[in-house]
Design a protein around this motif. Structure first.
Motif, PDB file in Angstrom:
ATOM      1  N   ARG A  70      75.791  42.467  33.997  1.00 20.10           N
ATOM      2  CA  ARG A  70      76.474  41.168  34.051  1.00 20.10           C
ATOM      3  C   ARG A  70      75.521  40.068  34.520  1.00 20.10           C
ATOM      4  NH1 ARG A  70      81.175  41.750  37.770  1.00 20.10           N
ATOM      5  NH2 ARG A  70      81.774  43.269  36.183  1.00 20.10           N
ATOM      6  N   HIS A  71      74.668  40.405  35.484  1.00 18.62           N
ATOM      7  CA  HIS A  71      73.694  39.444  36.004  1.00 18.62           C
ATOM      8  C   HIS A  71      72.725  38.997  34.913  1.00 18.62           C
ATOM      9  CE1 HIS A  71      70.888  37.456  38.538  1.00 18.62           C
ATOM     10  NE2 HIS A  71      70.082  38.474  38.782  1.00 18.62           N
ATOM     11  N   LEU A  72      72.219  39.935  34.143  1.00 22.54           N
ATOM     12  CA  LEU A  72      71.247  39.603  33.107  1.00 22.54           C
ATOM     13  C   LEU A  72      71.899  38.896  31.924  1.00 22.54           C
ATOM     14  CD1 LEU A  72      69.055  42.839  33.192  1.00 22.54           C
ATOM     15  CD2 LEU A  72      68.566  40.612  34.212  1.00 22.54           C
ATOM     16  N   GLU A  73      73.126  39.257  31.596  1.00 30.82           N
ATOM     17  CA  GLU A  73      73.823  38.577  30.501  1.00 30.82           C
ATOM     18  C   GLU A  73      74.110  37.116  30.838  1.00 30.82           C
ATOM     19  OE1 GLU A  73      77.183  41.115  29.808  1.00 30.82           O
ATOM     20  OE2 GLU A  73      76.175  42.153  28.145  1.00 30.82           O
ATOM     21  N   LYS A  74      74.224  36.817  32.128  1.00 28.03           N
ATOM     22  CA  LYS A  74      74.473  35.437  32.562  1.00 28.03           C
ATOM     23  C   LYS A  74      73.301  34.532  32.218  1.00 28.03           C
ATOM     24  CE  LYS A  74      76.755  32.262  34.917  1.00 28.03           C
ATOM     25  NZ  LYS A  74      77.982  31.630  34.362  1.00 28.03           N
ATOM     26  N   ILE A  75      72.103  35.118  32.077  1.00 26.61           N
ATOM     27  CA  ILE A  75      70.919  34.333  31.716  1.00 26.61           C
ATOM     28  C   ILE A  75      71.159  33.599  30.408  1.00 26.61           C
ATOM     29  CG2 ILE A  75      68.502  34.484  30.966  1.00 26.61           C
ATOM     30  CD1 ILE A  75      68.188  36.836  32.911  1.00 26.61           C
ATOM     31  N   ARG A  76      71.750  34.296  29.443  1.00 23.65           N
ATOM     32  CA  ARG A  76      72.013  33.670  28.141  1.00 23.65           C
ATOM     33  C   ARG A  76      72.956  32.473  28.284  1.00 23.65           C
ATOM     34  NH1 ARG A  76      73.164  39.426  26.243  1.00 23.65           N
ATOM     35  NH2 ARG A  76      71.325  40.093  25.077  1.00 23.65           N
ATOM     36  N   GLU A  77      74.019  32.673  29.049  1.00 20.93           N
ATOM     37  CA  GLU A  77      75.003  31.603  29.236  1.00 20.93           C
ATOM     38  C   GLU A  77      74.371  30.393  29.915  1.00 20.93           C
ATOM     39  OE1 GLU A  77      79.122  30.885  31.779  1.00 20.93           O
ATOM     40  OE2 GLU A  77      78.578  32.913  31.173  1.00 20.93           O
ATOM     41  N   ASP A  78      73.591  30.638  30.966  1.00 24.30           N
ATOM     42  CA  ASP A  78      72.931  29.534  31.669  1.00 24.30           C
ATOM     43  C   ASP A  78      71.964  28.808  30.749  1.00 24.30           C
ATOM     44  OD1 ASP A  78      74.253  29.993  34.046  1.00 24.30           O
ATOM     45  OD2 ASP A  78      72.646  31.184  34.933  1.00 24.30           O
ATOM     46  N   ARG A  79      71.191  29.569  29.982  1.00 27.35           N
ATOM     47  CA  ARG A  79      70.231  28.969  29.050  1.00 27.35           C
ATOM     48  C   ARG A  79      70.932  28.074  28.045  1.00 27.35           C
ATOM     49  NH1 ARG A  79      68.636  33.227  24.905  1.00 27.35           N
ATOM     50  NH2 ARG A  79      70.785  32.700  24.351  1.00 27.35           N
ATOM     51  N   ASP A  80      71.999  28.588  27.424  1.00 27.19           N
ATOM     52  CA  ASP A  80      72.704  27.829  26.390  1.00 27.19           C
ATOM     53  C   ASP A  80      73.396  26.596  26.967  1.00 27.19           C
ATOM     54  OD1 ASP A  80      71.826  29.694  24.594  1.00 27.19           O
ATOM     55  OD2 ASP A  80      73.713  30.786  24.487  1.00 27.19           O
ATOM     56  N   ASN A  81      73.959  26.718  28.180  1.00 25.51           N
ATOM     57  CA  ASN A  81      74.594  25.564  28.822  1.00 25.51           C
ATOM     58  C   ASN A  81      73.574  24.473  29.125  1.00 25.51           C
ATOM     59  OD1 ASN A  81      77.155  26.666  28.761  1.00 25.51           O
ATOM     60  ND2 ASN A  81      77.055  27.476  30.837  1.00 25.51           N
ATOM     61  N   ALA A  82      72.393  24.882  29.568  1.00 22.15           N
ATOM     62  CA  ALA A  82      71.346  23.905  29.876  1.00 22.15           C
ATOM     63  C   ALA A  82      70.895  23.179  28.614  1.00 22.15           C
ATOM     64  CB  ALA A  82      70.161  24.596  30.547  1.00 22.15           C
ATOM     65  N   ILE A  83      70.772  23.930  27.524  1.00 20.60           N
ATOM     66  CA  ILE A  83      70.366  23.319  26.255  1.00 20.60           C
ATOM     67  C   ILE A  83      71.417  22.305  25.794  1.00 20.60           C
ATOM     68  CG2 ILE A  83      69.959  23.768  23.806  1.00 20.60           C
ATOM     69  CD1 ILE A  83      68.746  26.483  24.670  1.00 20.60           C
TER      70      ILE A  83
ATOM     71  N   ARG B  80      64.937  43.596  29.246  1.00 18.22           N
ATOM     72  CA  ARG B  80      65.289  43.701  30.665  1.00 18.22           C
ATOM     73  C   ARG B  80      66.621  44.432  30.857  1.00 18.22           C
ATOM     74  NH1 ARG B  80      65.185  38.506  34.203  1.00 18.22           N
ATOM     75  NH2 ARG B  80      65.612  40.145  35.755  1.00 18.22           N
ATOM     76  N   ILE B  81      67.576  44.173  29.991  1.00 24.37           N
ATOM     77  CA  ILE B  81      68.871  44.849  30.101  1.00 24.37           C
ATOM     78  C   ILE B  81      68.691  46.357  29.981  1.00 24.37           C
ATOM     79  CG2 ILE B  81      71.051  45.264  28.886  1.00 24.37           C
ATOM     80  CD1 ILE B  81      71.189  42.235  28.378  1.00 24.37           C
ATOM     81  N   GLY B  82      67.923  46.779  28.977  1.00 24.84           N
ATOM     82  CA  GLY B  82      67.694  48.213  28.801  1.00 24.84           C
ATOM     83  C   GLY B  82      66.935  48.824  29.962  1.00 24.84           C
ATOM     84  N   LEU B  83      65.872  48.153  30.389  1.00 20.35           N
ATOM     85  CA  LEU B  83      65.022  48.705  31.434  1.00 20.35           C
ATOM     86  C   LEU B  83      65.707  48.704  32.804  1.00 20.35           C
ATOM     87  CD1 LEU B  83      61.259  48.254  31.914  1.00 20.35           C
ATOM     88  CD2 LEU B  83      62.751  47.714  33.827  1.00 20.35           C
ATOM     89  N   GLU B  84      66.326  47.576  33.177  1.00 17.88           N
ATOM     90  CA  GLU B  84      66.845  47.453  34.539  1.00 17.88           C
ATOM     91  C   GLU B  84      68.146  48.216  34.754  1.00 17.88           C
ATOM     92  OE1 GLU B  84      66.595  43.671  36.520  1.00 17.88           O
ATOM     93  OE2 GLU B  84      64.997  42.999  35.171  1.00 17.88           O
ATOM     94  N   THR B  85      68.968  48.349  33.722  1.00 19.60           N
ATOM     95  CA  THR B  85      70.160  49.185  33.898  1.00 19.60           C
ATOM     96  C   THR B  85      69.764  50.647  34.062  1.00 19.60           C
ATOM     97  OG1 THR B  85      70.439  49.244  31.475  1.00 19.60           O
ATOM     98  CG2 THR B  85      71.776  47.641  32.707  1.00 19.60           C
ATOM     99  N   MET B  86      68.735  51.079  33.328  1.00 20.40           N
ATOM    100  CA  MET B  86      68.248  52.443  33.513  1.00 20.40           C
ATOM    101  C   MET B  86      67.611  52.606  34.887  1.00 20.40           C
ATOM    102  SD  MET B  86      65.563  54.702  31.218  1.00 20.40           S
ATOM    103  CE  MET B  86      64.293  53.455  31.263  1.00 20.40           C
ATOM    104  N   ALA B  87      66.837  51.613  35.293  1.00 17.47           N
ATOM    105  CA  ALA B  87      66.144  51.687  36.585  1.00 17.47           C
ATOM    106  C   ALA B  87      67.129  51.761  37.744  1.00 17.47           C
ATOM    107  CB  ALA B  87      65.218  50.482  36.754  1.00 17.47           C
ATOM    108  N   VAL B  88      68.165  50.947  37.713  1.00 16.62           N
ATOM    109  CA  VAL B  88      69.103  50.956  38.839  1.00 16.62           C
ATOM    110  C   VAL B  88      69.906  52.253  38.867  1.00 16.62           C
ATOM    111  CG1 VAL B  88      71.191  49.878  37.817  1.00 16.62           C
ATOM    112  CG2 VAL B  88      70.568  49.420  40.206  1.00 16.62           C
ATOM    113  N   ARG B  89      70.187  52.820  37.683  1.00 11.43           N
ATOM    114  CA  ARG B  89      70.885  54.113  37.654  1.00 11.43           C
ATOM    115  C   ARG B  89      70.038  55.195  38.327  1.00 11.43           C
ATOM    116  NH1 ARG B  89      70.297  58.106  34.106  1.00 11.43           N
ATOM    117  NH2 ARG B  89      69.316  56.780  32.530  1.00 11.43           N
ATOM    118  N   LEU B  90      68.733  55.149  38.102  1.00  9.21           N
ATOM    119  CA  LEU B  90      67.835  56.104  38.739  1.00  9.21           C
ATOM    120  C   LEU B  90      67.628  55.788  40.218  1.00  9.21           C
ATOM    121  CD1 LEU B  90      65.080  56.326  35.960  1.00  9.21           C
ATOM    122  CD2 LEU B  90      66.860  58.014  36.455  1.00  9.21           C
ATOM    123  N   ALA B  91      67.646  54.504  40.537  1.00  8.96           N
ATOM    124  CA  ALA B  91      67.364  54.077  41.910  1.00  8.96           C
ATOM    125  C   ALA B  91      68.486  54.426  42.871  1.00  8.96           C
ATOM    126  CB  ALA B  91      67.092  52.573  41.947  1.00  8.96           C
ATOM    127  N   VAL B  92      69.727  54.408  42.406  1.00 16.38           N
ATOM    128  CA  VAL B  92      70.859  54.643  43.310  1.00 16.38           C
ATOM    129  C   VAL B  92      70.723  55.949  44.095  1.00 16.38           C
ATOM    130  CG1 VAL B  92      73.336  55.155  43.373  1.00 16.38           C
ATOM    131  CG2 VAL B  92      72.510  53.125  42.178  1.00 16.38           C
TER     132      VAL B  92
END
Length: 246
Positions: free
Chosen positions: A217-230, A102-114
């Motif tokens: 930054r939004h997608l990287e937060k997923i990891r932090e939330d996941r680990d905190n929940a665990i 998702r990080i690879g795909l969505e950062t590329m997508a938003v760069r094209l979308a702007v």
């Protein structure tokens, strides 16, 4: 030296006020400082403070009473259920694999979308954002995962690349169960409010670099939330009282 992290002024104010709310200086049910006091303390304008307070209201930390002001509603939104924490721990590797894609795909997508996004595309993204915030405010947890998926899908579609859109839909299907589990935790759902706003604002400003920063930054937060929940789930299991047999 570390790279300078670009953040919006509202994000900074939200974090400052949130840090105060989670401290021992205020208790649940107590009134927050007035807008004027917050402006003077934080050295920002009233519009920024109001936007920050509204964001914290949507997240569930603040309750606003017309004519009375803002009050601390909750210091902790909710903890993961044992089953949710177990699911996140069991599927940790798979979640990581999808996040990397998702990080690879969505950062590329938003760069094209702007540069490619039309006003209609941006308005559609804003409507999804508002629907997400409304669902969060009303604690409609069953809608949050689908609305988050729709926000990211709408963003990717604005890139006008059918292949990206197709790949993203497949990823959305693979990630659906994670969203359902993760967004049952209100804190996780609340953590998407500011990123969604920031991504949209960067796209409206036609700032591709900043939009990529916010998506990453939004997608990287997923990891932090996941680990905190665990960790919270493990803590609950460790401190659960053991029934004595007689």
């Amino acid at each position: 030296m570390k790279p300078i992290v670009r953040v919006s002024q509202t994000d900074v104010v939200v974090e400052q006020i949130k840090r105060f709310l989670l401290s021992d200086r205020i208790q649940e049910g107590e009134k927050l400082p007035t807008e004027k006091e917050l402006c003077e303390t934080l050295k920002v304008g009233r519009s920024t403070v109001r936007e920050a307070i509204r964001a914290l209201q949507v997240m569930g930390y603040v309750k606003i009473y017309p004519g009375r002001g803002a009050f601390l509603a909750a210091k902790e939104l909710n903890n993961p259920s044992p089953s949710t924490a177990t699911w996140l721990a069991t599927n940790k590797v798979q979640i990581e694999d999808i996040v990397e894609v998702r990080i690879g795909l969505e950062t590329m997508a938003v760069r094209l979308a702007v540069p490619r996004a039309s006003e209609a595309d941006l308005n559609a993204l804003d409507r999804v954002r508002l629907d997400y915030e409304e669902a969060l405010f009303n604690s409609e947890y069953e809608r949050l995962g689908k609305l988050d998926e729709l926000f990211h899908q709408t963003m990717v579609e604005a890139a006008k690349n059918p292949i990206l859109t197709s790949i993203n839909k497949n990823i959305g299907v693979a990630f659906a169960e994670f969203r359902n589990n993760s967004f049952s935790i209100k804190e996780h759902a609340a953590n998407a409010v500011l990123p969604h706003r920031d991504i949209l604002n960067a796209m409206r400003s036609r700032d591709a670099e900043l939009a990529q920063v916010f998506v990453l930054r939004h997608l990287e937060k997923i990891r932090e939330d996941r680990d905190n929940a665990i960790k919270k789930g493990e803590s609950v299991r460790l401190h659960r009282p053991v029934l004595q047999q007689h």
